[in-house]
Design a protein around this motif. Sequence first.
Motif, PDB file in Angstrom:
ATOM      1  N   ALA A  50       0.837  -1.202   0.000  1.00  0.00           N
ATOM      2  CA  ALA A  50       0.000   0.000   0.000  1.00  0.00           C
ATOM      3  C   ALA A  50       0.871   1.250   0.000  1.00  0.00           C
ATOM      4  CB  ALA A  50      -0.937  -0.006   1.205  1.00  0.00           C
ATOM      5  N   SER A  51       1.967   1.233   0.749  1.00  0.00           N
ATOM      6  CA  SER A  51       2.877   2.380   0.790  1.00  0.00           C
ATOM      7  C   SER A  51       3.487   2.629  -0.577  1.00  0.00           C
ATOM      8  CB  SER A  51       3.992   2.139   1.811  1.00  0.00           C
ATOM      9  OG  SER A  51       3.450   1.996   3.103  1.00  0.00           O
ATOM     10  N   SER A  52       3.856   1.571  -1.277  1.00  0.00           N
ATOM     11  CA  SER A  52       4.424   1.705  -2.611  1.00  0.00           C
ATOM     12  C   SER A  52       3.429   2.358  -3.559  1.00  0.00           C
ATOM     13  CB  SER A  52       4.829   0.330  -3.148  1.00  0.00           C
ATOM     14  OG  SER A  52       5.254   0.431  -4.491  1.00  0.00           O
ATOM     15  N   ILE A  53       2.193   1.885  -3.543  1.00  0.00           N
ATOM     16  CA  ILE A  53       1.164   2.454  -4.417  1.00  0.00           C
ATOM     17  C   ILE A  53       0.866   3.905  -4.024  1.00  0.00           C
ATOM     18  CG2 ILE A  53      -1.275   2.306  -5.084  1.00  0.00           C
ATOM     19  CD1 ILE A  53      -0.928  -0.786  -4.875  1.00  0.00           C
ATOM     20  N   GLY A  54       0.769   4.165  -2.736  1.00  0.00           N
ATOM     21  CA  GLY A  54       0.505   5.525  -2.265  1.00  0.00           C
ATOM     22  C   GLY A  54       1.596   6.496  -2.680  1.00  0.00           C
ATOM     23  N   ASN A  55       2.858   6.105  -2.502  1.00  0.00           N
ATOM     24  CA  ASN A  55       3.963   6.976  -2.896  1.00  0.00           C
ATOM     25  C   ASN A  55       4.047   7.110  -4.407  1.00  0.00           C
ATOM     26  OD1 ASN A  55       4.734   7.580  -0.297  1.00  0.00           O
ATOM     27  ND2 ASN A  55       6.112   5.838  -0.159  1.00  0.00           N
ATOM     28  N   ASP A  56       3.748   6.046  -5.135  1.00  0.00           N
ATOM     29  CA  ASP A  56       3.705   6.089  -6.589  1.00  0.00           C
ATOM     30  C   ASP A  56       2.697   7.145  -7.045  1.00  0.00           C
ATOM     31  OD1 ASP A  56       4.517   5.052  -9.142  1.00  0.00           O
ATOM     32  OD2 ASP A  56       2.670   3.891  -9.233  1.00  0.00           O
ATOM     33  N   LEU A  57       1.526   7.135  -6.435  1.00  0.00           N
ATOM     34  CA  LEU A  57       0.498   8.112  -6.796  1.00  0.00           C
ATOM     35  C   LEU A  57       0.903   9.540  -6.444  1.00  0.00           C
ATOM     36  CD1 LEU A  57      -2.792   6.206  -5.957  1.00  0.00           C
ATOM     37  CD2 LEU A  57      -1.952   6.897  -8.199  1.00  0.00           C
ATOM     38  N   ALA A  62       2.251  14.844  -8.459  1.00  0.00           N
ATOM     39  CA  ALA A  62       3.180  15.980  -8.569  1.00  0.00           C
ATOM     40  C   ALA A  62       3.542  16.237 -10.030  1.00  0.00           C
ATOM     41  CB  ALA A  62       4.433  15.721  -7.741  1.00  0.00           C
ATOM     42  N   ALA A  63       3.867  15.180 -10.761  1.00  0.00           N
ATOM     43  CA  ALA A  63       4.231  15.335 -12.173  1.00  0.00           C
ATOM     44  C   ALA A  63       3.048  15.867 -12.983  1.00  0.00           C
ATOM     45  CB  ALA A  63       4.708  14.002 -12.744  1.00  0.00           C
ATOM     46  N   PHE A  64       1.865  15.337 -12.724  1.00  0.00           N
ATOM     47  CA  PHE A  64       0.675  15.798 -13.442  1.00  0.00           C
ATOM     48  C   PHE A  64       0.416  17.280 -13.198  1.00  0.00           C
ATOM     49  CE2 PHE A  64      -3.931  16.726 -12.939  1.00  0.00           C
ATOM     50  CZ  PHE A  64      -4.229  16.815 -14.290  1.00  0.00           C
ATOM     51  N   LEU A  65       0.509  17.719 -11.950  1.00  0.00           N
ATOM     52  CA  LEU A  65       0.208  19.120 -11.648  1.00  0.00           C
ATOM     53  C   LEU A  65       1.222  20.068 -12.275  1.00  0.00           C
ATOM     54  CD1 LEU A  65      -1.085  18.832  -7.975  1.00  0.00           C
ATOM     55  CD2 LEU A  65      -2.423  19.115 -10.077  1.00  0.00           C
ATOM     56  N   VAL A  66       2.498  19.700 -12.245  1.00  0.00           N
ATOM     57  CA  VAL A  66       3.519  20.544 -12.882  1.00  0.00           C
ATOM     58  C   VAL A  66       3.286  20.594 -14.390  1.00  0.00           C
ATOM     59  CG1 VAL A  66       5.987  20.718 -13.409  1.00  0.00           C
ATOM     60  CG2 VAL A  66       5.249  20.209 -11.076  1.00  0.00           C
ATOM     61  N   TRP A  67       3.109  19.420 -15.006  1.00  0.00           N
ATOM     62  CA  TRP A  67       2.921  19.367 -16.459  1.00  0.00           C
ATOM     63  C   TRP A  67       1.620  20.054 -16.876  1.00  0.00           C
ATOM     64  CZ3 TRP A  67      -1.035  16.776 -19.092  1.00  0.00           C
ATOM     65  CH2 TRP A  67      -0.936  16.852 -20.485  1.00  0.00           C
ATOM     66  N   SER A  68       0.537  19.776 -16.173  1.00  0.00           N
ATOM     67  CA  SER A  68      -0.756  20.334 -16.578  1.00  0.00           C
ATOM     68  C   SER A  68      -0.762  21.856 -16.446  1.00  0.00           C
ATOM     69  CB  SER A  68      -1.911  19.723 -15.790  1.00  0.00           C
ATOM     70  OG  SER A  68      -1.835  20.046 -14.409  1.00  0.00           O
ATOM     71  N   PHE A  69      -0.060  22.385 -15.440  1.00  0.00           N
ATOM     72  CA  PHE A  69       0.031  23.840 -15.302  1.00  0.00           C
ATOM     73  C   PHE A  69       0.718  24.442 -16.524  1.00  0.00           C
ATOM     74  CE2 PHE A  69       2.354  27.656 -13.946  1.00  0.00           C
ATOM     75  CZ  PHE A  69       1.284  28.442 -13.542  1.00  0.00           C
ATOM     76  N   GLY A  89      -9.687  16.502  -4.283  1.00  0.00           N
ATOM     77  CA  GLY A  89     -11.065  16.406  -3.817  1.00  0.00           C
ATOM     78  C   GLY A  89     -11.814  15.196  -4.350  1.00  0.00           C
ATOM     79  N   ILE A  90     -11.453  14.740  -5.528  1.00  0.00           N
ATOM     80  CA  ILE A  90     -12.119  13.569  -6.120  1.00  0.00           C
ATOM     81  C   ILE A  90     -11.100  12.451  -6.278  1.00  0.00           C
ATOM     82  CG2 ILE A  90     -13.369  12.662  -8.111  1.00  0.00           C
ATOM     83  CD1 ILE A  90     -14.617  15.427  -8.444  1.00  0.00           C
ATOM     84  N   ALA A  91     -10.195  12.586  -7.230  1.00  0.00           N
ATOM     85  CA  ALA A  91      -9.149  11.577  -7.431  1.00  0.00           C
ATOM     86  C   ALA A  91      -8.317  11.968  -8.645  1.00  0.00           C
ATOM     87  CB  ALA A  91      -9.747  10.189  -7.655  1.00  0.00           C
ATOM     88  N   ILE A  92      -7.040  11.610  -8.620  1.00  0.00           N
ATOM     89  CA  ILE A  92      -6.199  11.789  -9.794  1.00  0.00           C
ATOM     90  C   ILE A  92      -6.745  10.938 -10.941  1.00  0.00           C
ATOM     91  CG2 ILE A  92      -4.546   9.999  -9.094  1.00  0.00           C
ATOM     92  CD1 ILE A  92      -3.638  13.223 -11.007  1.00  0.00           C
ATOM     93  N   ALA A  93      -7.382   9.825 -10.615  1.00  0.00           N
ATOM     94  CA  ALA A  93      -7.967   8.946 -11.629  1.00  0.00           C
ATOM     95  C   ALA A  93      -9.095   9.635 -12.389  1.00  0.00           C
ATOM     96  CB  ALA A  93      -8.492   7.658 -10.984  1.00  0.00           C
ATOM     97  N   PHE A  94      -9.646  10.694 -11.820  1.00  0.00           N
ATOM     98  CA  PHE A  94     -10.636  11.516 -12.509  1.00  0.00           C
ATOM     99  C   PHE A  94      -9.986  12.765 -13.102  1.00  0.00           C
ATOM    100  CE2 PHE A  94     -13.427  15.265 -12.270  1.00  0.00           C
ATOM    101  CZ  PHE A  94     -14.308  14.919 -13.285  1.00  0.00           C
ATOM    102  N   ALA A  95      -9.200  13.469 -12.292  1.00  0.00           N
ATOM    103  CA  ALA A  95      -8.679  14.779 -12.694  1.00  0.00           C
ATOM    104  C   ALA A  95      -7.784  14.703 -13.924  1.00  0.00           C
ATOM    105  CB  ALA A  95      -7.924  15.421 -11.533  1.00  0.00           C
ATOM    106  N   MET A  96      -6.922  13.690 -13.988  1.00  0.00           N
ATOM    107  CA  MET A  96      -6.002  13.622 -15.117  1.00  0.00           C
ATOM    108  C   MET A  96      -6.721  13.342 -16.442  1.00  0.00           C
ATOM    109  SD  MET A  96      -2.501  11.521 -15.426  1.00  0.00           S
ATOM    110  CE  MET A  96      -1.376  11.815 -16.761  1.00  0.00           C
TER     111      MET A  96
END
Length: 114
Positions: A50-57, A62-69, A89-96
Amino acid sequence: MGPTARQWIYAVIAITGVAVTWYFNLQFIAEHGGLPIDRFIADVYVNAAASSIGNDLLVVVAAFLVWSFAEARRLGMRHWWVYPILTFGIAIAFAMPFFLWMRERRMAALAATA
């Protein structure tokens, strides 16, 4: 011109992202009588997997927010501030995929005016 196949794919992925994350979020909320953020974060680190998946996300977010900006500025997309809110607020699985859908729409609009 109507939506492209890629726009439809991103829209379906965004909807799926809401469904598959919030199915479990709602279970968590029901189990705990609310959304205790400290407990939610602690549960992300319940074991090594779970820690691996959490840190992966976290790195993906972070990469998505920098790139999307940068991409939103490059394409003249307004209201970029919505995407970090949707991410947390929802999920990166939605926002991206939602950002990618809106990006495709913007690029189509720019191509149509060129």
